[in-house]
Design a protein around this motif. Structure first.
Motif, mmCIF file in Angstrom:
data_model
loop_
_atom_site.group_PDB
_atom_site.id
_atom_site.type_symbol
_atom_site.label_atom_id
_atom_site.label_comp_id
_atom_site.label_asym_id
_atom_site.label_seq_id
_atom_site.Cartn_x
_atom_site.Cartn_y
_atom_site.Cartn_z
ATOM 1 N N PHE A 9 -10.264 -0.921 1.914
ATOM 2 C CA PHE A 9 -11.477 -0.503 1.135
ATOM 3 C C PHE A 9 -11.935 0.909 1.348
ATOM 4 O O PHE A 9 -12.390 1.164 2.364
ATOM 5 N N ALA A 10 -11.961 1.767 0.149
ATOM 6 C CA ALA A 10 -12.298 3.011 0.408
ATOM 7 C C ALA A 10 -13.820 2.908 0.887
ATOM 8 O O ALA A 10 -14.608 3.877 1.487
ATOM 9 N N ASP A 11 -14.665 2.047 0.004
ATOM 10 C CA ASP A 11 -16.088 1.846 0.400
ATOM 11 C C ASP A 11 -16.564 0.637 1.181
ATOM 12 O O ASP A 11 -17.533 0.067 1.261
ATOM 13 N N ALA A 12 -15.776 0.414 2.249
ATOM 14 C CA ALA A 12 -15.818 -0.431 3.219
ATOM 15 C C ALA A 12 -17.371 -0.613 3.888
ATOM 16 O O ALA A 12 -17.944 -1.655 4.218
ATOM 17 N N ALA A 13 -17.569 0.631 4.038
ATOM 18 C CA ALA A 13 -19.187 0.680 4.813
ATOM 19 C C ALA A 13 -20.200 0.088 4.243
ATOM 20 O O ALA A 13 -21.170 0.065 4.581
ATOM 21 N N LEU A 14 -19.965 -0.153 2.691
ATOM 22 C CA LEU A 14 -21.173 -0.561 1.809
ATOM 23 C C LEU A 14 -20.829 -2.101 1.583
ATOM 24 O O LEU A 14 -21.752 -2.728 1.145
ATOM 25 N N MET A 15 -19.917 -2.833 2.261
ATOM 26 C CA MET A 15 -19.272 -4.181 1.709
ATOM 27 C C MET A 15 -19.902 -5.026 2.891
ATOM 28 O O MET A 15 -20.046 -4.808 4.043
ATOM 29 N N TYR A 16 -19.656 -6.322 2.447
ATOM 30 C CA TYR A 16 -19.866 -7.415 3.417
ATOM 31 C C TYR A 16 -18.745 -8.368 3.372
ATOM 32 O O TYR A 16 -17.994 -8.412 2.418
ATOM 33 N N PHE A 17 -18.611 -8.688 4.642
ATOM 34 C CA PHE A 17 -17.306 -9.596 5.072
ATOM 35 C C PHE A 17 -17.527 -10.531 6.097
ATOM 36 O O PHE A 17 -18.496 -10.434 6.837
ATOM 37 N N THR A 18 -16.598 -11.530 6.162
ATOM 38 C CA THR A 18 -16.485 -12.394 7.222
ATOM 39 C C THR A 18 -15.055 -12.178 7.625
ATOM 40 O O THR A 18 -14.129 -11.708 6.885
ATOM 41 N N ARG A 19 -14.728 -12.477 8.840
ATOM 42 C CA ARG A 19 -13.405 -12.213 9.412
ATOM 43 C C ARG A 19 -12.286 -12.855 8.590
ATOM 44 O O ARG A 19 -11.248 -12.218 8.143
ATOM 45 N N GLU A 20 -12.511 -14.140 8.354
ATOM 46 C CA GLU A 20 -11.347 -14.900 7.635
ATOM 47 C C GLU A 20 -11.368 -14.332 6.072
ATOM 48 O O GLU A 20 -10.150 -14.109 5.986
ATOM 49 N N ALA A 21 -12.562 -13.831 5.475
ATOM 50 C CA ALA A 21 -12.634 -13.638 4.185
ATOM 51 C C ALA A 21 -11.987 -12.251 4.037
ATOM 52 O O ALA A 21 -11.088 -11.794 2.966
ATOM 53 N N LEU A 22 -11.992 -11.385 5.161
ATOM 54 C CA LEU A 22 -11.434 -10.051 4.997
ATOM 55 C C LEU A 22 -9.926 -10.006 5.277
ATOM 56 O O LEU A 22 -9.027 -9.509 4.487
ATOM 57 N N GLU A 23 -9.554 -11.230 6.186
ATOM 58 C CA GLU A 23 -7.863 -11.089 6.386
ATOM 59 C C GLU A 23 -7.293 -11.549 4.865
ATOM 60 O O GLU A 23 -6.154 -11.376 4.514
ATOM 61 N N GLN A 24 -8.221 -12.497 4.250
ATOM 62 C CA GLN A 24 -7.471 -13.034 2.957
ATOM 63 C C GLN A 24 -7.588 -12.137 1.642
ATOM 64 O O GLN A 24 -7.139 -12.198 0.764
#
Length: 335
Positions: A9-24
């Motif tokens: 994601f180009a705007d990853a610095a603004l976003m929210y994730f968990t490890r599993e959710a990012l992997e998927q």
């Protein structure tokens, strides 16, 4: 997680994730490609929305999105990410069972069901949560529906009513999407990103006859092409022949630029023997090689150890099978 997400994601610095959710989650460029197909439907249900990568891509296309997930945390991340990226007015979070929750406004749907459980990965779409059958049953046979599945799916598990689109990004196979109803345009499709070029066919065609020998150009088809069963269509486009029915590399006498394969200029072809290969490379003062294995039983690491080269030159060495025989092709990659 934001640091890890930069590749997607180009705007990853603004976003929210968990490890599993990012992997998927879907890479931004892949989601943008896929969203274009929904553009005419106005409203889309994003089933199993995760962190909202697909919902955001759909909203940026101008669609309104009902983002559905059973996990309230993922719905909250999806809504927060949509707000962070400026599309909050077009994304509505819905917590609930994707198969049962009311979606009265949905004119189309995209589903990205879970393909993992207890550390296991599933290839059969009927083992997903929810299953492909349950998703199709919820929306109906003629509903505009796309379902993301594992690209390693068995061909026998692809429904005949679906278009199967295999998508690669920079040469890496990323996903398969099954398109149903009005979203189905052909039987098979291979799409290569970032160019977005696409190769289609109504089914897996018979391969052309085997080449008598390797010509001056060798093509290594993109994995999206091979998984979609479209090597024969690519061979026709390139006026090329197949080197081996199992490996399915292509060869021709002249180079035709294509986004659907990596092309190599062939310098030397011979039955694979480490000593003979070493002698050939040493005579040409080749001190560095890039080994590519396509169907050879040889271990590239062990081959490198046996070559023991020194010199300023560089070559590619493609280890493969030609008409069933293990072969080494000394080559240089074409632009």
């Amino acid at each position: 997680m934001r640091i890890k997400a930069r590749d997607k994601f180009a705007d990853a610095a603004l976003m929210y994730f968990t490890r599993e959710a990012l992997e998927q989650s879907t890479s931004e460029i892949v989601g943008r490609h896929r969203a274009r197909r929904f553009a005419e439907f106005g409203n889309v249900a994003d089933v199993c929305c995760g962190v909202g990568a697909d919902a955001i891509a759909l909203a940026r296309t101008g669609l309104t999105v009902d983002a559905v997930d059973l996990d309230p945390l993922r719905v909250a991340m999806c809504v927060a990410n949509a707000a962070a990226l400026g599309v909050t007015d077009r994304v509505r979070g819905v917590t609930g069972d994707a198969i049962a929750v009311p979606l009265p406004d949905a004119k189309s749907a995209f589903a990205d069901p879970a393909r993992r459980a207890s550390g296991r990965r599933f290839l059969d779409p009927e083992d997903y949560a929810p299953s492909l059958g349950a998703i199709r049953g919820r929306f109906g046979a003629d509903f505009p529906l796309g379902v993301k599945i594992a690209p390693g799916v068995a061909k026998s598990d692809i429904p005949g009513a679906a278009e199967a689109e295999f998508v690669s990004l920079s040469g890496e196979l990323k996903e398969c999407v099954l398109w149903f109803g009005p979203l189905r345009w052909v039987a098979r499709r291979a799409t290569v990103l970032p160019s977005g070029e696409t190769l289609t066919g109504e089914g897996e065609s018979a391969l052309p006859p085997l080449a008598e020998r390797v010509g001056s150009v060798l093509y290594d088809p993109d994995p999206a092409v091979t998984r979609a069963g479209l090597v024969a269509q690519l061979a026709e486009r390139l006026s090329a022949e197949v080197t081996d029915f199992e490996v399915q590399l292509l060869t021709a006498g002249t180079h035709t630029p294509t986004a659907f394969a990596t092309a190599y200029r062939v310098e030397h072809t011979a039955p694979f023997h480490p000593k003979h290969l070493r002698d050939y490379l040493r005579e040409r003062q080749v001190g560095r090689v890039t080994i590519i294995n396509r169907g050879s039983p040889a271990d590239p690491t062990e081959v490198l150890k046996k070559l023991k080269l020194a010199g300023p030159g560089h070559r590619g060495v493609l280890l493969t099978r030609v008409r069933g025989s293990h072969t080494a092709v000394v080559c240089e990659r074409l632009g």
